[in-house]
Design an enzyme around this catalytic site. Structure first.
Site, PDB file in Angstrom:
ATOM      1  N   GLU A 184       0.826  -1.215   0.000  1.00  0.00           N
ATOM      2  CA  GLU A 184       0.000   0.000   0.000  1.00  0.00           C
ATOM      3  C   GLU A 184       0.859   1.263   0.000  1.00  0.00           C
ATOM      4  O   GLU A 184       0.700   2.162   0.826  1.00  0.00           O
ATOM      5  CB  GLU A 184      -0.949  -0.006   1.208  1.00  0.00           C
ATOM      6  N   GLU A 378      -5.908  -7.743  -1.356  1.00  0.00           N
ATOM      7  CA  GLU A 378      -6.577  -7.526  -0.068  1.00  0.00           C
ATOM      8  C   GLU A 378      -8.012  -7.102  -0.337  1.00  0.00           C
ATOM      9  O   GLU A 378      -8.246  -6.177  -1.117  1.00  0.00           O
ATOM     10  CB  GLU A 378      -5.895  -6.440   0.778  1.00  0.00           C
TER      11      GLU A 378
END
Length: 479
Positions: A184, A378
């Site tokens: 991320e 995710e």
């Protein structure tokens, strides 16, 4: 129910975790301390997300530190991998704890005990035919690098990261094909504590420090890509984005433009650098208006251009709705990345807005822009789970959430998106990164561990375990 829109024949179904949220064993096997070890559990952790000047010290009399034990994957990995295999996983996303390999991050030679641990994990995955997908850096910068150098604000970390990457690529070149560089990476401007390993000096310096740290990570990522292609010629190495499609609150052109600007900086800036290999033109105005000046060395931009990724991976939990002028009552309590409440969406137990259509929108946006293979690594629902008297865990809410998001992925594939895999977040219950809680559960597998530290760590199959097993065996048709 048979769902007519299936998935590609070799689609990679599986689950995702991170070392700091599952492993435990934080003082075992020669491992050094990392960022997660000093983050307390519960509400105290949330305050640190925006707090400047965090000192990265533990206070065990005042706080608990659930990451120290997590769910003890360090000792129970065989049991857990067997459960993943029972569900039919084709791929398992995990991360390597940098401080298991280089305890302080600065050593000349790696820690053999740490390397051997991951050898055993990869061998166990191979035994069941499960492909490892390895995140090289997942919110677990060695603590020494944070205290001594200030984390990724300091260019010195590129050198230490390159040494770490060289070691793990050489060690696992015959065991791991799929790699991700930084987890991320675009979250760093919102949460520099996690992604960049530092607490901003002040609110005024946060953006400057964050974008400088990101530049250092861009260079480090490019180095990792080039090394992977050299050391493992058939490897596939990707970037990893926290993706949140950005909607305008209404059709007011001011709000539309504001949403466009916010979405470009958050969703596309890092992707443009890591996929296209260059800083996008729109970021120059943003830098100018926010007085951001990036210190680059000669050759940085050329290196970034040479080290572009092979595919794009992303996390998707929510969309983001924006308007230029916000009233306090319009902001949703669960909006981790800003924005206002979307009146058309429901929210999870933690206030995260649920928007399956946003996943289809996001996949189309990314594929239209980059034309690179995509992987959702995710996606999941954090919720309170109840163990019934008979031992069952009937998490139909999780099944409904995942079903809707998987259908959205199928629609994106029908749209022409090249989607190659899906790993649900927290396929086994773990320590929540944002809240430091066990009670925020994501898994198909229940772990008997609780926020007060009690529990046996016993594993139980939830109702969703059998549902996901059926989804995988039918390649997404039994939805």
């Amino acid at each position: 129910m048979l769902y007519e829109k299936g998935f590609p024949e070799h689609f990679l179904w599986g689950g995702a975790t991170a070392a700091n949220q599952i492993e435990g064993g934080y003082l075992e096997g020669g491992r050094g301390l990392n960022l997660a070890d000093v983050l307390p559990g519960g509400p105290a952790r949330l305050k640190l997300l925006s707090q400047a000047g965090f000192d990265f010290e533990m206070d065990k009399e005042k706080y608990s530190y659930p990451n120290h034990e997590a769910i003890d994957f360090y000792h129970r990995y065989k049991e857990d991998i067997a459960l993943f295999a029972e569900m039919g996983f084709k791929v398992f996303r995990l991360s390597i704890a940098w401080s298991r390999i280089f305890p302080k991050g600065v050593e000349q030679e790696p820690n053999e005990e740490g390397l051997a641990f991951y050898d055993r994990v990869f061998d166990e995955l191979e035994r069941y035919g499960i492909e490892p997908l390895v995140t090289i850096a997942h919110y677990e910068t060695p603590l020494h690098l944070i205290k001594e150098y200030g984390g990724w604000k300091n260019r010195k970390l590129i050198e230490y990261f390159e040494r770490y990457v060289t070691v793990i690529l050489n060690r696992y070149k015959n065991k791991v094909k799929y790699w991700l560089t930084f987890n991320e990476i675009n979250s760093a401007t919102h949460f520099p504590l996690f992604g960049l390993g530092f607490s901003a000096t002040s609110d005024e310096t946060r953006l400057q420090e964050s974008f400088q740290g990101l530049h250092h990570q861009f260079v480090a990522s490019a180095i990792a890509v080039k090394l992977a292609h050299k050391i493992i010629p058939d490897s596939q190495i990707g970037c990893m984005l926290l993706y949140a499609p950005t909607y305008s609150y209404d059709s007011n052109p001011e709000n539309v433009m504001y949403a466009l600007e916010e979405g470009r900086v958050f969703n596309f800036f890092c992707g443009d650098v890591q996929v296209r290999g260059e800083y996008p033109t729109f970021i120059q105005r943003y830098f100018k208006e926010n007085d951001i000046k990036i210190d680059m060395q000669q050759g940085d931009l050329e290196l970034i251009k040479e080290g572009t990724v092979d595919f794009i991976s992303l996390s998707y939990y929510m969309s983001r709705t924006e308007k230029k002028e916000k009233k306090a009552e319009e902001i949703g309590e669960g909006n981790l990345i800003g924005g206002v409440k979307n009146p058309f969406l429901q929210s999870s137990d933690w206030g995260w807005e649920i928007d399956p259509a946003g996943l289809r929108i996001g996949l189309n946006e990314l594929y239209d822009r980059y034309q690179k293979p995509l992987m959702v690594v995710e996606n999941g629902l954090g919720a309170y789970d109840k163990v019934e008297e008979d031992g069952s865990i009937n998490d139909d809410y999780r099944i409904d959430y995942l079903r809707d998001h998987i259908k959205a992925m199928a629609e994106a594939i029908e749209d022409g998106v090249n989607l190659i895999g899906y790993t649900t977040w927290g396929c086994i219950d773990l320590v929540s990164n944002s809240s430091g809680q066990y009670s925020k559960r994501y898994g198909f597998i229940y772990v008997d561990k609780h926020d007060d530290g009690s529990g046996t760590l016993e594993r139980k199959r939830k109702k969703s375990f059998y549902w996901y097993k059926d989804v995988i065996s039918s390649n997404g048709k039994n939805l």
